[in-house]
Design an enzyme around this catalytic site. Structure first.
Site, short mmCIF file in Angstrom:
data_model
loop_
_atom_site.label_atom_id
_atom_site.label_comp_id
_atom_site.label_asym_id
_atom_site.label_seq_id
_atom_site.Cartn_x
_atom_site.Cartn_y
_atom_site.Cartn_z
N GLU A 96 -4.71 -17.33 0.07
CA GLU A 96 -4.84 -17.08 1.50
C GLU A 96 -5.78 -15.92 1.79
O GLU A 96 -5.89 -14.99 1.00
CB GLU A 96 -3.48 -16.66 2.08
CG GLU A 96 -2.41 -17.68 1.91
CD GLU A 96 -1.05 -17.15 2.37
OE1 GLU A 96 -1.01 -16.15 3.12
OE2 GLU A 96 -0.05 -17.74 1.99
N CYS A 116 1.95 -13.40 -7.84
CA CYS A 116 2.00 -11.98 -8.18
C CYS A 116 3.13 -11.74 -9.18
O CYS A 116 4.17 -12.39 -9.12
CB CYS A 116 2.26 -11.16 -6.92
SG CYS A 116 2.21 -9.37 -7.20
N CYS A 120 8.28 -7.64 -6.12
CA CYS A 120 8.89 -6.90 -5.00
C CYS A 120 9.88 -7.83 -4.27
O CYS A 120 9.51 -8.95 -3.92
CB CYS A 120 7.82 -6.39 -4.04
SG CYS A 120 6.63 -5.32 -4.85
N GLY A 165 -1.16 -10.92 -4.54
CA GLY A 165 -1.51 -10.39 -5.86
C GLY A 165 -1.58 -8.88 -5.90
O GLY A 165 -1.54 -8.20 -4.88
N GLU A 166 -1.66 -8.34 -7.13
CA GLU A 166 -1.78 -6.90 -7.33
C GLU A 166 -3.24 -6.61 -7.73
O GLU A 166 -3.65 -6.91 -8.85
CB GLU A 166 -0.80 -6.46 -8.42
CG GLU A 166 -0.98 -5.05 -8.91
CD GLU A 166 -1.15 -4.00 -7.81
OE1 GLU A 166 -0.41 -4.03 -6.82
OE2 GLU A 166 -2.07 -3.15 -7.94
N SER A 197 -4.92 -1.92 -1.61
CA SER A 197 -3.48 -1.67 -1.55
C SER A 197 -2.86 -1.99 -2.90
O SER A 197 -3.05 -3.08 -3.44
CB SER A 197 -2.86 -2.54 -0.46
OG SER A 197 -1.46 -2.41 -0.44
N SER A 220 1.87 1.24 -2.09
CA SER A 220 3.09 0.64 -1.53
C SER A 220 4.30 1.34 -2.13
O SER A 220 4.76 0.99 -3.20
CB SER A 220 3.12 -0.85 -1.86
OG SER A 220 2.03 -1.49 -1.22
N HIS A 222 7.60 2.39 -0.47
CA HIS A 222 8.81 1.71 -0.02
C HIS A 222 10.14 2.42 -0.31
O HIS A 222 11.20 1.96 0.13
CB HIS A 222 8.91 0.28 -0.56
CG HIS A 222 7.68 -0.53 -0.38
ND1 HIS A 222 6.90 -0.48 0.75
CD2 HIS A 222 7.06 -1.42 -1.22
CE1 HIS A 222 5.87 -1.29 0.61
NE2 HIS A 222 5.93 -1.87 -0.57
N ASN A 296 8.52 -8.10 7.69
CA ASN A 296 8.25 -9.43 8.20
C ASN A 296 9.29 -10.35 7.59
O ASN A 296 9.33 -10.51 6.37
CB ASN A 296 6.88 -9.91 7.73
CG ASN A 296 5.80 -9.56 8.71
OD1 ASN A 296 5.88 -9.90 9.89
ND2 ASN A 296 4.80 -8.86 8.23
N CYS A 339 1.49 -11.76 4.27
CA CYS A 339 0.96 -12.20 2.99
C CYS A 339 1.88 -13.14 2.23
O CYS A 339 3.06 -12.92 2.09
CB CYS A 339 0.53 -10.98 2.22
SG CYS A 339 1.44 -10.32 0.92
N1 SAH Z 1 0.27 -5.82 -4.47
C1 SAH Z 1 -0.34 -4.94 -3.52
C2 SAH Z 1 -1.07 -5.65 -2.39
C3 SAH Z 1 -0.44 -6.84 -1.76
S1 SAH Z 1 0.98 -6.61 -0.72
C4 SAH Z 1 0.68 -3.96 -3.00
O1 SAH Z 1 1.83 -3.99 -3.43
O2 SAH Z 1 0.32 -3.09 -2.21
C5 SAH Z 1 0.37 -5.80 0.72
C6 SAH Z 1 1.45 -5.01 1.47
O3 SAH Z 1 2.34 -5.90 2.18
C7 SAH Z 1 2.31 -4.18 0.55
O4 SAH Z 1 2.53 -2.90 1.09
C8 SAH Z 1 3.59 -4.99 0.53
O5 SAH Z 1 4.67 -4.22 0.13
C9 SAH Z 1 3.66 -5.49 1.96
N2 SAH Z 1 4.62 -6.59 2.15
C10 SAH Z 1 4.96 -7.55 1.28
N3 SAH Z 1 5.90 -8.36 1.81
C11 SAH Z 1 6.16 -7.91 3.04
C12 SAH Z 1 7.05 -8.32 4.09
N4 SAH Z 1 7.84 -9.38 3.95
N5 SAH Z 1 7.05 -7.59 5.23
C13 SAH Z 1 6.24 -6.53 5.38
N6 SAH Z 1 5.37 -6.11 4.45
C14 SAH Z 1 5.35 -6.77 3.28
#
Ligand code: SAH
Length: 351
Positions: A96, A116, A120, A165-166, A197, A220, A222, A296, A339
């Site tokens: 995407e 990925c 997470c 992805g990372e 990111s 990220s 969290h 989200n 995403c």
């Molecule tokens: N792997 C990288 C980049 C992709 S995720 C990373 O971890 O940063 C991009 C961002 O979207 C990250 O901060 C991730 O934690 C966040 N994200 C993933 N799922 C989400 C969700 N359901 N709601 C809000 N943010 C989310």
């Protein structure tokens, strides 16, 4: 051999590669720049539209390359101007990319892997695990595809590597993409308009710093402590928050770019005032900024958006500790723009 050569996407080639290829065709280096101008600036969809490129060279391009290696499998347009593409790659995998419009900004969010491996627990992208890394061409192509959604007076102004992805787990493919985004004659965006990111991989952050790049880094986080982060971001068990912060501090020293810490707010999980205080103390004195992202909702997952009251309380607690905080605005909610969501739907439902 000839089959794979035939199918090579031209965006896999750097400028140097293309100059060399032109030389092999008996053509001067400026032909490579001409071709790239048509690809990046003039948004053509076929080599035949590259009018100032000699017919013979165009024929050779046709023979050996494809302009795009993907098919558009879905194109969604949100009422807020956000657009999302689901691209089907040559091997049938899907990725995407998203275009976000905000006043004069045109930000593109790109993916770096099919799936990925980070796991997470609140993220749709990792639900199906990882299939493979994307190639340089497959990442760059997302930008070319999105660029072609823009009207003639619109230009891509910002790129965020925040899709599926990372990114730091696929640096060898990503670095040439970032270079091309930056490069005059390609997209020509300054490093400050490019944000990577990451889940936080210290060695890779140092690798990026050592290259002297000045891209924005978003981490990220969290959670402000390891037990909670281990639960939410399983890869943290092998890393630890302190190691990430140290590497991030070094990146700041080298690049002069303020580090951005992303914090997905999960209702009732990591959104209490006590946790906000811990986060504030952790980041106090660091040249950083926190980007709070209300969760989200993903149907397959138990986590919920914390709602306005809890979000505001969290933000207020951080601000009282002197932390700079922004709340990420929702974009394209009506089109599953967050995403991994669209891909997940298509893989699950087969629609
Ligand atoms: N792997 C990288 C980049 C992709 S995720 C990373 O971890 O940063 C991009 C961002 O979207 C990250 O901060 C991730 O934690 C966040 N994200 C993933 N799922 C989400 C969700 N359901 N709601 C809000 N943010 C989310």
């Amino acid at each position: 051999m000839s089959v794979s050569v035939t199918q090579r996407p031209i965006s896999d080639l750097s400028r140097d590669d293309l100059v060399q290829w032109c030389a092999e065709q008996g053509q001067a280096a400026f032909r490579a720049d001409q071709i790239r101008r048509w690809m990046f600036g003039k948004r053509v969809n076929d080599f035949d539209e590259m009018h100032d490129v000699p017919a013979q060279l165009r024929a050779a391009l046709h023979e050996q390359f494809t302009l795009f290696a993907s098919e558009i499998s879905a194109h969604q347009v949100s009422t807020d101007g956000t657009e999302k593409l689901l691209l089907e790659l040559l091997d049938g995998n899907k990725v995407e990319c998203v275009l976000m419009r905000e006043s004069t900004r045109r930000t593109v969010c790109i993916s770096t892997q099919v799936g990925c491996a980070m796991g997470c627990v609140f993220c749709a992208s990792g639900l199906l695990g990882i299939t493979r890394n994307l190639s340089t061409g497959e990442i760059l192509e997302q930008l070319l595809r999105v660029d072609r959604l823009l009207s003639p007076d619109e230009r891509i102004t910002n790129v965020v590597v925040m899709g599926i992805g990372e990114p730091l787990a696929n640096l060898p493919a990503l670095l040439p993409v970032l270079h091309t985004i930056n490069e005059k004659g390609a997209l020509g965006l300054g490093a400050r308009r490019i944000t990577i990111s990451t889940v936080g991989l210290p060695d890779k952050i140092r690798e990026l710093a050592a290259l002297g790049t000045r891209y924005n880094l978003a981490i990220s986080l969290h959670a402000p402590n390891d037990p909670l982060r281990n639960e939410l971001v399983p890869v943290n068990k092998n890393v630890g928050i302190q190691a990430i912060l140290q590497a991030a501090d070094e990146y700041f020293e080298q690049s002069g770019r303020r580090i951005s810490y992303e914090y997905v707010l999960l209702g009732g999980v990591n959104d209490t005032p006590e946790i906000a205080k811990q986060l504030g103390h952790l980041l106090r004195g660091r040249n950083s900024h926190v980007n709070v992202i209300p969760m989200n909702t993903v149907a397959e997952m138990p986590f919920k958006d914390p709602g306005r009251v809890r979000t505001e309380r969290f933000v207020k607690t951080l601000r009282e500790l002197g932390i700079i905080v922004t709340i990420r605005k929702r974009k394209g909610e009506d089109i599953d723009a967050a995403c991994g969501q669209l891909r997940l739907k298509r893989e699950d439902g087969g629609s």
